[in-house]
Structures are given as structure tokens and as C-alpha cells.
Design a protein around this motif. Sequence first.
Motif, PDB file in Angstrom:
ATOM      1  N   ASP A 159       0.879  -1.124  -0.072  1.00 14.42           N
ATOM      2  CA  ASP A 159      -0.008   0.035   0.001  1.00 14.42           C
ATOM      3  C   ASP A 159       0.838   1.377  -0.026  1.00 14.42           C
ATOM      4  O   ASP A 159       0.499   2.031  -0.578  1.00 14.42           O
ATOM      5  CB  ASP A 159      -0.908  -0.024   1.161  1.00 14.42           C
ATOM      6  N   ILE A 160       1.854   1.302   0.672  1.00 19.03           N
ATOM      7  CA  ILE A 160       2.921   2.461   0.728  1.00 19.03           C
ATOM      8  C   ILE A 160       3.550   2.631  -0.541  1.00 19.03           C
ATOM      9  O   ILE A 160       3.471   3.755  -0.933  1.00 19.03           O
ATOM     10  CB  ILE A 160       3.918   2.105   1.968  1.00 19.03           C
ATOM     11  N   VAL A 161       4.000   1.441  -1.205  1.00 25.80           N
ATOM     12  CA  VAL A 161       4.638   1.545  -2.310  1.00 25.80           C
ATOM     13  C   VAL A 161       3.678   2.156  -3.468  1.00 25.80           C
ATOM     14  O   VAL A 161       4.123   3.250  -4.345  1.00 25.80           O
ATOM     15  CB  VAL A 161       5.404   0.285  -2.748  1.00 25.80           C
ATOM     16  N   LYS A 162       2.611   1.518  -3.395  1.00 32.35           N
ATOM     17  CA  LYS A 162       1.307   1.970  -4.398  1.00 32.35           C
ATOM     18  C   LYS A 162       1.081   3.331  -4.484  1.00 32.35           C
ATOM     19  O   LYS A 162       1.154   4.103  -5.363  1.00 32.35           O
ATOM     20  CB  LYS A 162       0.248   1.198  -4.368  1.00 32.35           C
ATOM     21  N   ASN A 163       0.883   3.920  -3.026  1.00 31.55           N
ATOM     22  CA  ASN A 163       0.442   5.447  -2.785  1.00 31.55           C
ATOM     23  C   ASN A 163       1.575   6.268  -3.446  1.00 31.55           C
ATOM     24  O   ASN A 163       1.448   7.348  -3.961  1.00 31.55           O
ATOM     25  CB  ASN A 163       0.027   5.386  -1.449  1.00 31.55           C
ATOM     26  N   ASP A 164       2.851   5.826  -3.094  1.00 25.47           N
ATOM     27  CA  ASP A 164       4.126   6.596  -3.432  1.00 25.47           C
ATOM     28  C   ASP A 164       4.239   6.539  -4.979  1.00 25.47           C
ATOM     29  O   ASP A 164       4.428   7.828  -5.491  1.00 25.47           O
ATOM     30  CB  ASP A 164       5.281   6.115  -2.990  1.00 25.47           C
ATOM     31  N   LEU A 165       4.129   5.616  -5.596  1.00 26.98           N
ATOM     32  CA  LEU A 165       4.179   5.546  -6.973  1.00 26.98           C
ATOM     33  C   LEU A 165       3.017   6.205  -7.664  1.00 26.98           C
ATOM     34  O   LEU A 165       3.334   7.261  -8.770  1.00 26.98           O
ATOM     35  CB  LEU A 165       4.552   4.259  -7.606  1.00 26.98           C
ATOM     36  N   ILE A 166       1.907   6.273  -7.383  1.00 30.72           N
ATOM     37  CA  ILE A 166       0.773   6.913  -7.832  1.00 30.72           C
ATOM     38  C   ILE A 166       0.873   8.385  -7.760  1.00 30.72           C
ATOM     39  O   ILE A 166       0.419   8.923  -8.599  1.00 30.72           O
ATOM     40  CB  ILE A 166      -0.573   6.267  -7.346  1.00 30.72           C
ATOM     41  N   GLU A 167       1.480   8.731  -6.602  1.00 26.78           N
ATOM     42  CA  GLU A 167       1.349  10.271  -6.512  1.00 26.78           C
ATOM     43  C   GLU A 167       2.801  10.720  -7.487  1.00 26.78           C
ATOM     44  O   GLU A 167       2.570  11.861  -7.764  1.00 26.78           O
ATOM     45  CB  GLU A 167       2.130  10.490  -4.860  1.00 26.78           C
ATOM     46  N   LEU A 168       3.727   9.976  -7.670  1.00 22.44           N
ATOM     47  CA  LEU A 168       4.659  10.412  -8.784  1.00 22.44           C
ATOM     48  C   LEU A 168       4.137  10.626  -9.848  1.00 22.44           C
ATOM     49  O   LEU A 168       4.541  11.584 -10.803  1.00 22.44           O
ATOM     50  CB  LEU A 168       5.968   9.331  -8.791  1.00 22.44           C
ATOM     51  N   ILE A 169       3.226   9.499 -10.413  1.00 21.14           N
ATOM     52  CA  ILE A 169       2.492   9.485 -11.676  1.00 21.14           C
ATOM     53  C   ILE A 169       1.539  10.919 -12.069  1.00 21.14           C
ATOM     54  O   ILE A 169       1.774  11.489 -12.998  1.00 21.14           O
ATOM     55  CB  ILE A 169       1.654   8.090 -11.924  1.00 21.14           C
ATOM     56  N   ARG A 170       0.923  11.058 -10.856  1.00 21.98           N
ATOM     57  CA  ARG A 170      -0.032  12.064 -10.701  1.00 21.98           C
ATOM     58  C   ARG A 170       0.575  13.428 -10.799  1.00 21.98           C
ATOM     59  O   ARG A 170       0.052  14.463 -11.319  1.00 21.98           O
ATOM     60  CB  ARG A 170      -1.113  11.875  -9.698  1.00 21.98           C
ATOM     61  N   GLY A 171       1.902  13.462 -10.375  1.00 18.48           N
ATOM     62  CA  GLY A 171       2.689  14.710 -10.305  1.00 18.48           C
ATOM     63  C   GLY A 171       3.399  14.848 -11.583  1.00 18.48           C
ATOM     64  O   GLY A 171       4.048  15.942 -11.922  1.00 18.48           O
ATOM     65  N   GLY A 172       2.976  14.037 -12.724  1.00 16.45           N
ATOM     66  CA  GLY A 172       3.647  14.591 -13.817  1.00 16.45           C
ATOM     67  C   GLY A 172       5.050  13.962 -14.103  1.00 16.45           C
ATOM     68  O   GLY A 172       5.717  14.655 -14.848  1.00 16.45           O
ATOM     69  N   ASN A 173       5.635  13.263 -13.244  1.00 16.12           N
ATOM     70  CA  ASN A 173       6.934  12.684 -13.361  1.00 16.12           C
ATOM     71  C   ASN A 173       7.115  12.166 -14.998  1.00 16.12           C
ATOM     72  O   ASN A 173       6.193  11.427 -15.300  1.00 16.12           O
ATOM     73  CB  ASN A 173       7.143  11.575 -12.395  1.00 16.12           C
ATOM     74  N   PRO A 174       8.139  12.621 -15.447  1.00 16.86           N
ATOM     75  CA  PRO A 174       8.384  12.402 -16.743  1.00 16.86           C
ATOM     76  C   PRO A 174       8.611  10.600 -17.181  1.00 16.86           C
ATOM     77  O   PRO A 174       8.480  10.170 -18.281  1.00 16.86           O
ATOM     78  CB  PRO A 174       9.428  13.117 -17.260  1.00 16.86           C
ATOM     79  N   ASN A 175       9.291  10.139 -16.145  1.00 17.88           N
ATOM     80  CA  ASN A 175       9.343   8.634 -16.177  1.00 17.88           C
ATOM     81  C   ASN A 175       8.530   8.031 -15.467  1.00 17.88           C
ATOM     82  O   ASN A 175       8.413   7.077 -14.918  1.00 17.88           O
ATOM     83  CB  ASN A 175      10.783   8.475 -15.602  1.00 17.88           C
ATOM     84  N   SER A 176       7.025   8.214 -15.814  1.00 18.15           N
ATOM     85  CA  SER A 176       5.970   7.531 -15.075  1.00 18.15           C
ATOM     86  C   SER A 176       5.787   6.156 -15.702  1.00 18.15           C
ATOM     87  O   SER A 176       5.289   5.203 -14.990  1.00 18.15           O
ATOM     88  CB  SER A 176       4.474   8.181 -15.539  1.00 18.15           C
ATOM     89  N   GLU A 177       6.503   5.652 -16.721  1.00 25.13           N
ATOM     90  CA  GLU A 177       6.554   4.346 -17.313  1.00 25.13           C
ATOM     91  C   GLU A 177       7.374   3.361 -16.183  1.00 25.13           C
ATOM     92  O   GLU A 177       6.985   2.429 -16.238  1.00 25.13           O
ATOM     93  CB  GLU A 177       7.162   4.360 -18.780  1.00 25.13           C
ATOM     94  N   GLN A 178       8.199   3.807 -15.863  1.00 27.91           N
ATOM     95  CA  GLN A 178       9.302   3.399 -14.777  1.00 27.91           C
ATOM     96  C   GLN A 178       8.416   3.125 -13.578  1.00 27.91           C
ATOM     97  O   GLN A 178       8.509   1.928 -12.972  1.00 27.91           O
ATOM     98  CB  GLN A 178      10.508   4.167 -14.384  1.00 27.91           C
ATOM     99  N   ALA A 179       7.589   4.175 -13.071  1.00 27.30           N
ATOM    100  CA  ALA A 179       6.713   3.914 -12.047  1.00 27.30           C
ATOM    101  C   ALA A 179       5.979   2.870 -12.032  1.00 27.30           C
ATOM    102  O   ALA A 179       5.450   2.150 -11.145  1.00 27.30           O
ATOM    103  CB  ALA A 179       6.091   5.228 -11.803  1.00 27.30           C
ATOM    104  N   ILE A 180       5.281   2.573 -13.136  1.00 25.80           N
ATOM    105  CA  ILE A 180       4.156   1.540 -13.570  1.00 25.80           C
ATOM    106  C   ILE A 180       4.895   0.216 -13.482  1.00 25.80           C
ATOM    107  O   ILE A 180       4.680  -0.681 -12.791  1.00 25.80           O
ATOM    108  CB  ILE A 180       3.473   1.570 -14.962  1.00 25.80           C
ATOM    109  N   ASP A 181       6.375   0.258 -13.842  1.00 22.41           N
ATOM    110  CA  ASP A 181       7.031  -1.021 -13.962  1.00 22.41           C
ATOM    111  C   ASP A 181       7.482  -1.353 -12.302  1.00 22.41           C
ATOM    112  O   ASP A 181       7.312  -2.514 -12.007  1.00 22.41           O
ATOM    113  CB  ASP A 181       8.393  -0.853 -14.783  1.00 22.41           C
TER     114      ASP A 181
END
Length: 212
Positions: A159-181
Motif C-alpha cells: 500500500d505504501i509503495v502503491k501510494n508513493d508511485l501513484i503520487e509520482l505519476i499524478r505529479g507528472g513525473n516524466p518517467n511515469s513508465e518506470q513508476a508503472i514497472d
Amino acid sequence: MRRFDEQLNELNNKLLEMGTLVEKTISVASQALIEQDVEMAKAAIDLETDVAAKEKDIESLCLKLLLQQQPVAKDLRLISAALKMITDMERIGDQAADISEIVVMMKGAPYIKKLEHIPQMATATVKMVTDSIDAYVKKDLKLAKSVIKYDDVVDDLFDIVKNDLIELIRGGNPNSEQAIDLLMIAKFFERIGDHACNIAKWVVFSITGQKK
């Protein structure tokens, strides 16, 4: 009867060997992820082949015991549980290989964030696998139940990892593909925890006749 006891002992030894191999596969995959080591990731993928071979070997022994010895009551439960456990163990090997395949795909690209909770998930799942196999061999009901409870630790980390990564994706991180990986990798570790929990439940069944 002595021959049967020897075969049951052989079954325990083979399960321990498979458990050790599964633990190694998770550990190597995890280390490959942390160090971004493609060769190590490929080694973990190769180990999964050995895990699958062990599953077939143990399955053959279990079927031999069921057909030749016609066990009853507790012995029947032990062998039936072992057959179920090796399926979960093989799935764990598959998921460790899946993690390694993603590591190979990422090919050492800089991580978008420091890996902290995913390695903790890896350590927790190795502990669950080790303890569940030990519980089977030692017929330790308390240890098996502690593994089932420990699954909450893995779920909370996911849950912690998921929330952290979703936040990065929503924040418009240019490397969102890696966040999904990385999210996929965390999900595989969470599933490994589920399979280890299943193994522990089969241990409970082998001892008590009830699967809880």
C-alpha cells in the motif's frame, strides 16, 4: 511401514530443497533489482527453471506415495498438503522470474525514487516462505499461523509503495513508465506473500485437518 517413513522423510527433504531454491530465486531477483544488475536478473530467471523441475520431482514422489502406500488420516493430509504447497512454491518462482524480466527491461535506467519499501517486501516474503516450509517439516502450528498473520506486513508495504508511485505519476513525473514497472514489481512481491500465506494454510490443514 519403515519404507513409508523413509519416503515421508525424503518428501520433507525435497520440500526443504525446493523452499531453499525458491528463497534464493526471490533473493537474487531482489538483489538484481536493487543493484540494477541485468546478469543477476537473468540468473534468477534461470533459477526458476530449477524450481519447476523440483515441483515435478516432488509431485512424482507424492503420487507414488499416494498410489503405493495408500496413506490414511494424518499421513494422507501431509502428502495432499505437500502437493498443494509445491504449486504455490512454483508460482513464487514464476513471480520472482517476472520481477527479474522487468529488471532486464529497465536496463539500469536511473530509478525515479530511492528503493526502500520494495526491498523490505522482498525480505518479508523470503521470511514467510522460509517459515512456512519450516512449519511443515517441524509440524509447527504456531509458526504456520504466524506466517498467515505476517502477510499483513507485506500488504501494508505494498500500500505504501502503491501510494508513493501513484503520487509520482499524478505529479507528472516524466518517467511515469518506470513508476508503472516498479508498481508491477511491488505487486509481484505482494502475490509472493499471498502464495507463502497459502503454503502456511496448507500446513495448518496438514496438522489439524482444517484450512483456515
